[in-house]
Motif scaffolding. Sequence first.
Motif, PDB file in Angstrom:
ATOM      1  N   THR A   1     -14.975  19.453   5.031  1.00 54.78           N
ATOM      2  CA  THR A   1     -13.541  19.332   5.284  1.00 54.78           C
ATOM      3  C   THR A   1     -13.264  18.250   6.320  1.00 54.78           C
ATOM      4  N   MET A   2     -14.106  18.158   7.343  1.00 56.42           N
ATOM      5  CA  MET A   2     -13.941  17.102   8.350  1.00 56.42           C
ATOM      6  C   MET A   2     -14.189  15.729   7.733  1.00 56.42           C
ATOM      7  N   VAL A   3     -15.149  15.638   6.836  1.00 50.82           N
ATOM      8  CA  VAL A   3     -15.408  14.356   6.157  1.00 50.82           C
ATOM      9  C   VAL A   3     -14.205  13.959   5.306  1.00 50.82           C
ATOM     10  N   ILE A   4     -13.626  14.923   4.600  1.00 53.00           N
ATOM     11  CA  ILE A   4     -12.423  14.640   3.805  1.00 53.00           C
ATOM     12  C   ILE A   4     -11.304  14.150   4.711  1.00 53.00           C
ATOM     13  N   GLY A   5     -11.123  14.814   5.853  1.00 50.97           N
ATOM     14  CA  GLY A   5     -10.088  14.406   6.801  1.00 50.97           C
ATOM     15  C   GLY A   5     -10.318  12.994   7.338  1.00 50.97           C
ATOM     16  N   ALA A   6     -11.544  12.701   7.749  1.00 46.12           N
ATOM     17  CA  ALA A   6     -11.851  11.365   8.289  1.00 46.12           C
ATOM     18  C   ALA A   6     -11.702  10.291   7.213  1.00 46.12           C
ATOM     19  N   PHE A   7     -12.127  10.610   5.997  1.00 51.68           N
ATOM     20  CA  PHE A   7     -12.004   9.646   4.901  1.00 51.68           C
ATOM     21  C   PHE A   7     -10.539   9.343   4.600  1.00 51.68           C
ATOM     22  N   THR A   8      -9.714  10.377   4.563  1.00 54.07           N
ATOM     23  CA  THR A   8      -8.301  10.130   4.250  1.00 54.07           C
ATOM     24  C   THR A   8      -7.579   9.413   5.380  1.00 54.07           C
ATOM     25  N   VAL A   9      -8.030   9.613   6.628  1.00 50.89           N
ATOM     26  CA  VAL A   9      -7.474   8.807   7.735  1.00 50.89           C
ATOM     27  C   VAL A   9      -7.787   7.335   7.492  1.00 50.89           C
TER      28      VAL A   9
ATOM     29  N   TYR B   1      -5.496   6.032   4.533  1.00 52.36           N
ATOM     30  CA  TYR B   1      -4.085   5.754   4.814  1.00 52.36           C
ATOM     31  C   TYR B   1      -3.916   4.673   5.863  1.00 52.36           C
ATOM     32  N   CYS B   2      -4.848   4.550   6.802  1.00 52.56           N
ATOM     33  CA  CYS B   2      -4.746   3.444   7.764  1.00 52.56           C
ATOM     34  C   CYS B   2      -4.981   2.099   7.082  1.00 52.56           C
ATOM     35  N   ALA B   3      -5.896   2.069   6.130  1.00 48.47           N
ATOM     36  CA  ALA B   3      -6.114   0.833   5.374  1.00 48.47           C
ATOM     37  C   ALA B   3      -4.870   0.472   4.567  1.00 48.47           C
ATOM     38  N   MET B   4      -4.245   1.474   3.968  1.00 46.94           N
ATOM     39  CA  MET B   4      -3.035   1.206   3.187  1.00 46.94           C
ATOM     40  C   MET B   4      -1.893   0.720   4.078  1.00 46.94           C
ATOM     41  N   VAL B   5      -1.759   1.322   5.254  1.00 49.23           N
ATOM     42  CA  VAL B   5      -0.733   0.864   6.196  1.00 49.23           C
ATOM     43  C   VAL B   5      -1.058  -0.557   6.654  1.00 49.23           C
ATOM     44  N   HIS B   6      -2.323  -0.826   6.910  1.00 50.47           N
ATOM     45  CA  HIS B   6      -2.742  -2.145   7.393  1.00 50.47           C
ATOM     46  C   HIS B   6      -2.401  -3.252   6.400  1.00 50.47           C
ATOM     47  N   VAL B   7      -2.668  -3.021   5.130  1.00 52.38           N
ATOM     48  CA  VAL B   7      -2.445  -4.080   4.141  1.00 52.38           C
ATOM     49  C   VAL B   7      -1.002  -4.149   3.655  1.00 52.38           C
ATOM     50  N   SER B   8      -0.179  -3.160   4.020  1.00 53.71           N
ATOM     51  CA  SER B   8       1.186  -3.157   3.499  1.00 53.71           C
ATOM     52  C   SER B   8       2.270  -3.362   4.556  1.00 53.71           C
ATOM     53  N   THR B   9       1.884  -3.540   5.807  1.00 48.05           N
ATOM     54  CA  THR B   9       2.866  -3.654   6.878  1.00 48.05           C
ATOM     55  C   THR B   9       2.665  -4.961   7.632  1.00 48.05           C
ATOM     56  N   PRO B  10       3.723  -5.703   7.896  1.00 46.73           N
ATOM     57  CA  PRO B  10       3.590  -6.930   8.688  1.00 46.73           C
ATOM     58  C   PRO B  10       3.092  -6.632  10.103  1.00 46.73           C
ATOM     59  N   PHE B  11       2.449  -7.614  10.693  1.00 52.64           N
ATOM     60  CA  PHE B  11       1.797  -7.472  11.990  1.00 52.64           C
ATOM     61  C   PHE B  11       2.728  -6.949  13.077  1.00 52.64           C
ATOM     62  N   ASP B  12       3.898  -7.520  13.200  1.00 51.89           N
ATOM     63  CA  ASP B  12       4.775  -7.160  14.313  1.00 51.89           C
ATOM     64  C   ASP B  12       5.891  -6.182  13.928  1.00 51.89           C
ATOM     65  N   ALA B  13       5.761  -5.512  12.808  1.00 52.01           N
ATOM     66  CA  ALA B  13       6.811  -4.593  12.338  1.00 52.01           C
ATOM     67  C   ALA B  13       7.132  -3.469  13.321  1.00 52.01           C
ATOM     68  N   PRO B  14       6.162  -2.848  13.990  1.00 51.42           N
ATOM     69  CA  PRO B  14       6.524  -1.766  14.908  1.00 51.42           C
ATOM     70  C   PRO B  14       7.208  -2.264  16.186  1.00 51.42           C
ATOM     71  N   MET B  15       7.043  -3.537  16.498  1.00 53.54           N
ATOM     72  CA  MET B  15       7.549  -4.038  17.773  1.00 53.54           C
ATOM     73  C   MET B  15       8.952  -4.615  17.685  1.00 53.54           C
TER      74      MET B  15
ATOM     75  N   ILE C   1       2.528   7.808  -1.203  1.00 53.32           N
ATOM     76  CA  ILE C   1       1.063   7.883  -1.280  1.00 53.32           C
ATOM     77  C   ILE C   1       0.463   7.913   0.123  1.00 53.32           C
ATOM     78  N   ILE C   2       0.965   7.048   1.005  1.00 54.19           N
ATOM     79  CA  ILE C   2       0.480   7.024   2.388  1.00 54.19           C
ATOM     80  C   ILE C   2       0.763   8.369   3.064  1.00 54.19           C
ATOM     81  N   SER C   3       1.955   8.903   2.867  1.00 52.42           N
ATOM     82  CA  SER C   3       2.276  10.188   3.501  1.00 52.42           C
ATOM     83  C   SER C   3       1.437  11.322   2.915  1.00 52.42           C
ATOM     84  N   PHE C   4       1.078  11.239   1.638  1.00 46.47           N
ATOM     85  CA  PHE C   4       0.198  12.242   1.040  1.00 46.47           C
ATOM     86  C   PHE C   4      -1.157  12.234   1.738  1.00 46.47           C
ATOM     87  N   PHE C   5      -1.760  11.048   1.880  1.00 43.73           N
ATOM     88  CA  PHE C   5      -3.055  10.948   2.547  1.00 43.73           C
ATOM     89  C   PHE C   5      -2.959  11.352   4.018  1.00 43.73           C
TER      90      PHE C   5
END
Length: 181
Positions: free
Chosen positions: A29-37, A40-54, A73-77
Amino acid sequence: MSFFSSVLPVGILISGLSKRIKGFGLKPTMVIGAFTVCVYCAMVHVSTPFDAPMRPTSTQSIWIGQSYPLIFIISFFCGVSDCCINGVRSVICSIVMPQRRAQAFSVLRIYHAAGCMVVFFFSPMVPLYIYTFVLPTLSLVSTFFFFRVVDNTHTMERKITEQMNLEKLEKLRQIVVEQQK
């Protein structure tokens, strides 16, 4: 909505597999959790501009443009990882500290809330890409330490069980000796 739609099926899946596979509730279960983190971080990384949060930006993302299906999909993961990681953290705390389960859970939630507060406080100053690299790294490191705690817990439980069995055998031996007298 998507968060809750991911927690329920994952909870049912983990519950069902835990009943069928011995020990599935912790390490896998911990492996599943770490994998899905990481996913979703990879998906956020490739889909969001660099300075979007700022600040507001019109720059393009690295690879994928934002869309509602991608956000769901990101929110599911994110929901799957949250369900898995918080679940195993609660379980291991209650196993390690059986006499103080409520206190362990409370301290766990305080640290979780403090971490979220720090992230939200610094989010306008720290680029999103830092988060998308640090969060999976922390998740993988915590998985490593989690495995060590689980292994130590199994060793401790085995020693306690062996000691209890020896005490029971000694009591039975004493009863047999007394009955033979």
